[in-house]
Design an enzyme around this catalytic site. Structure first.
Site: not given
Length: 527
Positions: A292, A297, A304, A316, A375, A377, A379
């Site tokens: 990933k 993010d 968030k 992230d 949030d 995202e 996957r």
């Protein structure tokens, strides 16, 4: 479809990114700008001059090096006895060097039984040694392991000790106007057999470079480590190692139908990219690593709201960084394995063009996903990354790694990553590799009963469900088909707030060592 990768043209000239670049946005090779300043020398002879002598001591061994006088041996023995030093693994004792040794300090490092010494324990001893040395004015450090007479164990222990020193001494200081001086000692490792030791040292140094690369990429802030920049950093680091690097542009991502990957970045000025790094060390069916690479993010419209959490979001991309670092380590070790690393790259930002909660995206596989939470995202981009590598490379096994869910941290904390597997061989070999390098894993259920948690009224599935970590894994499983696969949720493992063991403060490079070891132990012809 013939894809045109980004080549070596300056990213500054690419109209795609327009004013988002500035004159100081030059992409530099991270291995050059953050590699350690300490030097490593391997030799069968002791250094001519050294201010510090480190003696590596097996448990119960008499501390007596060649050339030591009887009085020196007796004095060191008395010091060790008073300190309770017996050569046990992890023991360390610093003393004023006896007269006649020609050094100012003597350090005893215990390694237990060399034949049974756990690799990670020796690496931790090296990290502790580095921390101790860095608090002195030492310039040249002689590390002597002649008390380990077996040349195989001698070279291996010293290489592992040096690896721990190197990993602890990494520094990320490119944004400091007046950075503290980096460790600058020369470590002179006195080996009994150069031929045995060189192989061990070369493997460990290649692995360390992979970890450094992953740490560098993870540490980069979102404004510097955005998708195109991440991909270019990786290309600069990997191509000199013989890795074939392809970078798909946002237009190519969209043209290939990877709407989940593209959608996460559609609200950002930095659109989605897909990085493919292929090390063809053999003609076997490849092993695939997918990481990933969400470079920052915000959470999108499901913003968030915790300041500390959003501040950590440059990490992230740690899963993608781990894949790049592992490919670098694999190539640096010249492993005879066919390995392809894929990193879907995005930046999850908010604008008038960003995904809305309730939107539906179509993946490269044709399956649709309702975006129940912007949030969640990771996957989404991994779904397209997994589909791409399965479709284009037909791997014999896939491991994906991601900072995916807060639920993982609730379940197993940060000392373990959570893993989900559809194949026992993949799980068992990955768990073995994880234990070897002390990047430990804990298996969580991948059970059909969780399918209903990601069912959607309007699409093939939705991107949220409960329990969160298992729901994320259930979604990803739909994109690997019958390929043996394991998902590694490393949320919380990407960084440490303060120095600990082999890690300085900041990004840990978690996953590089585990994935590299897994590639080594996974059978070339899987059952």
């Amino acid at each position: 479809m013939k894809l045109k990768p980004i080549m070596k043209a300056s990213l500054l000239s690419m109209a795609l990114f327009g004013a988002s670049f500035s004159a100081n946005a030059t992409i530099e090779n991270p291995l050059v700008t953050s590699y350690l300043s300490t030097q490593t020398v391997i030799a069968t002879q002791a250094a001519e001059q050294a201010d510090t002598l480190v003696v590596v001591v097996p448990e119960g061994a008499a501390i007596q090096l060649a050339g030591w006088s009887t009085s020196t041996v007796e004095q060191v023995a008395r010091i060790a006895e008073v300190a309770g030093f017996e050569g046990k693994m992890g023991q360390q004792e610093t003393v004023n060097a006896p007269a006649g040794l020609g050094v100012t300090r003597l350090i005893l490092v215990g390694v237990g039984d060399p034949a049974e010494a756990a690799r990670t324990k020796v690496e931790d001893a090296g990290a502790a040694l580095a921390n101790m040395i860095n608090n002195t004015k030492a310039e040249t450090v002689q590390v002597n392991a002649e008390l380990i007479s077996n040349p195989v164990y001698n070279g291996r222990i010293l290489a592992q000790l040096a690896h721990g020193v190197d990993l602890r001494n990494y520094r990320f200081d490119r944004y400091q106007s007046s950075p503290a001086a980096r460790p600058a000692q020369t470590y002179h490792y006195h080996v009994t057999s150069r031929s045995h030791a060189e192989r061990e040292f070369e493997a460990m140094q290649a692995l360390a470079q992979g970890v450094f690369l992953a740490r560098e990429l993870t540490n980069l802030p979102g404004s510097a480590g955005y998708p195109a920049a991440f991909a270019e950093y990786a290309r600069q680091a990997l191509e000199p190692l013989g890795v074939n690097v392809t970078i798909l542009t946002p237009e190519q991502v969209l043209e290939m139908g990877m709407g989940a990957l593209y959608g996460v970045s559609q609200g950002s000025q930095h659109k989605a990219h897909l990085l493919i790094a292929h090390w063809e060390g053999s003609s076997e069916q490849p092993i695939a690593l997918v990481g990933k690479g969400n470079t920052h993010d915000t959470g999108g419209y499901n913003l968030k709201t915790n300041a500390a959490s959003i501040h950590r979001m440059p990490t992230d991309k740690a899963g993608g960084a781990a894949v790049v670092g592992a490919v670098a380590a694999i190539a640096g070790q010249r492993l005879e394995q066919n390995v392809v690393g894929v990193v879907p790259l995005s930046q999850n930002s908010i604008s008038g063009e960003a995904l809305l909660p309730g939107d539906v995206v179509t993946t490269g596989s044709g399956l649709t996903i309702e975006v129940a939470n912007t949030d969640a995202e990771g996957r989404l981009i991994l779904a397209d990354g997994l589909w791409y590598v399965r479709e284009h490379y037909n791997p014999r096994a896939i491991a994906d790694i991601a900072t995916l869910t807060g639920a993982k941290m609730t379940a197993v904390g940060t000392d373990f990553s959570a893993v989900f597997a559809n194949n026992e061989l993949v799980y068992e070999t990955l768990a073995e590799a994880a234990e070897t390098v002390n990047e430990r894993v804990w298996r969580l259920p991948l059970d059909p009963r969780f399918e209903r948690s990601i069912s959607s009224r309007i699409a093939d599935m939705k991107n949220t469900g409960s329990p969160g970590a298992s729901a994320g894994a259930m979604l990803l499983q739909r994109f690997v088909g019958d390929t043996p696969w394991i998902h590694i949720d490393m949320a919380g493992n990407a960084q440490v707030d303060g120095p600990s063991g082999i890690h300085p403060a900041g990004a840990t490079g978690y996953g590089v060592r585990m994935l590299t070891e897994w590639v080594k132990v996974y059978p070339k012809t899987a059952e």
